[in-house]
Design a protein around this motif. Structure first.
Motif, PDB file in Angstrom:
ATOM      1  N   ARG A  16       0.832  -1.204   0.000  1.00 28.57           N
ATOM      2  CA  ARG A  16       0.000   0.000   0.000  1.00 28.57           C
ATOM      3  C   ARG A  16       0.866   1.253   0.000  1.00 28.57           C
ATOM      4  N   GLU A  17       1.919   1.255   0.779  1.00 33.59           N
ATOM      5  CA  GLU A  17       2.842   2.394   0.841  1.00 33.59           C
ATOM      6  C   GLU A  17       3.552   2.596  -0.500  1.00 33.59           C
ATOM      7  N   ARG A  18       3.937   1.495  -1.148  1.00 37.36           N
ATOM      8  CA  ARG A  18       4.601   1.587  -2.450  1.00 37.36           C
ATOM      9  C   ARG A  18       3.660   2.183  -3.499  1.00 37.36           C
ATOM     10  N   ARG A  19       2.391   1.737  -3.509  1.00 38.15           N
ATOM     11  CA  ARG A  19       1.417   2.277  -4.465  1.00 38.15           C
ATOM     12  C   ARG A  19       1.145   3.751  -4.193  1.00 38.15           C
ATOM     13  N   ARG A  20       1.093   4.126  -2.904  1.00 38.66           N
ATOM     14  CA  ARG A  20       0.869   5.527  -2.553  1.00 38.66           C
ATOM     15  C   ARG A  20       2.022   6.390  -3.047  1.00 38.66           C
ATOM     16  N   LYS A  21       3.255   5.911  -2.878  1.00 36.43           N
ATOM     17  CA  LYS A  21       4.423   6.654  -3.356  1.00 36.43           C
ATOM     18  C   LYS A  21       4.402   6.798  -4.876  1.00 36.43           C
ATOM     19  N   GLU A  22       4.048   5.720  -5.568  1.00 36.76           N
ATOM     20  CA  GLU A  22       3.980   5.780  -7.029  1.00 36.76           C
ATOM     21  C   GLU A  22       2.934   6.791  -7.488  1.00 36.76           C
ATOM     22  N   ARG A  23       1.748   6.789  -6.832  1.00 30.96           N
ATOM     23  CA  ARG A  23       0.704   7.763  -7.176  1.00 30.96           C
ATOM     24  C   ARG A  23       1.179   9.174  -6.934  1.00 30.96           C
ATOM     25  N   LYS A  24       1.849   9.380  -5.797  1.00 30.39           N
ATOM     26  CA  LYS A  24       2.335  10.711  -5.449  1.00 30.39           C
ATOM     27  C   LYS A  24       3.355  11.192  -6.476  1.00 30.39           C
ATOM     28  N   LYS A  26       3.641  10.183  -9.576  1.00 27.87           N
ATOM     29  CA  LYS A  26       2.937  10.366 -10.846  1.00 27.87           C
ATOM     30  C   LYS A  26       2.234  11.718 -10.883  1.00 27.87           C
ATOM     31  N   TRP A  27       1.548  12.073  -9.789  1.00 32.29           N
ATOM     32  CA  TRP A  27       0.852  13.355  -9.738  1.00 32.29           C
ATOM     33  C   TRP A  27       1.834  14.515  -9.682  1.00 32.29           C
ATOM     34  N   ALA A  28       2.953  14.335  -9.001  1.00 26.08           N
ATOM     35  CA  ALA A  28       3.968  15.395  -8.965  1.00 26.08           C
ATOM     36  C   ALA A  28       4.515  15.641 -10.369  1.00 26.08           C
ATOM     37  N   LYS A  29       4.709  14.592 -11.122  1.00 19.81           N
ATOM     38  CA  LYS A  29       5.201  14.725 -12.496  1.00 19.81           C
ATOM     39  C   LYS A  29       4.165  15.429 -13.372  1.00 19.81           C
ATOM     40  N   ARG A  30       2.898  15.054 -13.230  1.00 18.95           N
ATOM     41  CA  ARG A  30       1.829  15.710 -13.997  1.00 18.95           C
ATOM     42  C   ARG A  30       1.744  17.191 -13.664  1.00 18.95           C
TER      43      ARG A  30
END
Length: 193
Positions: A16-24, A26-30
Motif C-alpha cells: 500500500r505504501e509503495r502504491r501511494r508513493k507511485e501515485r504521489k 505520478k501526480w507530482a510529475k503531472r
C-alpha cells in the motif's frame, strides 16, 4: 498463526505504501508538466501560447460575467419584478449567458485560432467545478449547500453551460488542425547529420 497474520499485514502495508508513493510521484510529475506550459522558452516565447491565452481570456470572462450580471440585475429586475422568481432568475441567467455567447461568437470570428473561445469556456468550467467542490467541502450543512447550489445554478452553471455549448459548436464547425508540412526550410541548415 498470529505471526503469519502480522507478516501478511506488513506485506500489505508495504505494498500500500509503495502504491501511494507511485501515485504521489505520478501526480507530482503531472503537476510539474502542467506548470511547465506557462514557462517561457529560451527565445522568450511561452511554451504553450494556447494555454496562456485561454487562461487570460477566461479571467477576462470572469470579469465580463460580473459586469453582465450587474447590468442584468439593474435593468432586468424592474421588468421581471412581477414575474415568478424562477422565471425572473432564468431570464437574467439566459440574458447574461446569451450576451456572453454573442461576444464569444464575435471573438471567435476575430481570432485566427478557432480553439481559443472553446478553451476559455473549458477553463470557466474548471473554475466552476473548483468552486462547487470547494463549497461542498467548506459548507458542512446540507441546507447551506442547497442554498449555494441555487446561487451556483443561476449565476454560474446556466451562463457557462450556454457559452460552452455555443463555443463547442463553433469549434467543431470551424477548427481545422494544422497539417505538418515537414521541416521548415531553415532547419536543414541547423541540424547535424
Amino acid at each position: 498463526m498470529d505471526q503469519n497474520k502480522d507478516y501478511l499485514r506488513q506485506i500489505e502495508d508495504a505494498e500500500r505504501e509503495r502504491r501511494r508513493k507511485e501515485r504521489k510521484e505520478k501526480w507530482a510529475k503531472r503537476e510539474k508538466n502542467f506548470w511547465k506550459a506557462f514557462l517561457f522558452t529560451e527565445d522568450g516565447k511561452p511554451k504553450s501560447g494556447f494555454m496562456v491565452y485561454t487562461v487570460c481570456l477566461s479571467l477576462v470572462y470572469v470579469l465580463l460575467f460580473i459586469a453582465l450580471f450587474y447590468f442584468a440585475i439593474e435593468w432586468l429586475t424592474p421588468v421581471t419584478a412581477s414575474w415568478p422568481v424562477f422565471a425572473g432568475n432564468l431570464a437574467q441567467s439566459l440574458a447574461v449567458g446569451g450576451v456572453a455567447a454573442l461576444i464569444s461568437l464575435a471573438l471567435h470570428r476575430l481570432f485566427s485560432d478557432k480553439r481559443l473561445m472553446f478553451g476559455c469556456y473549458l477553463w470557466l468550467t474548471a473554475y466552476a467545478v473548483l468552486v462547487c467542490v470547494s463549497m461542498l467541502i467548506m459548507l458542512k450543512d446540507r441546507e447551506a449547500f442547497g442554498a449555494f447550489l441555487h446561487f451556483f445554478a443561476w449565476f454560474i452553471l446556466i451562463p457557462v453551460a450556454l457559452g460552452l455549448a455555443a463555443t463547442y459548436l463553433l469549434y467543431r464547425r470551424d477548427y481545422v488542425p494544422r497539417k505538418p508540412d515537414g521541416d521548415a526550410p531553415w532547419k536543414k541548415y541547423t541540424q547535424r547529420r
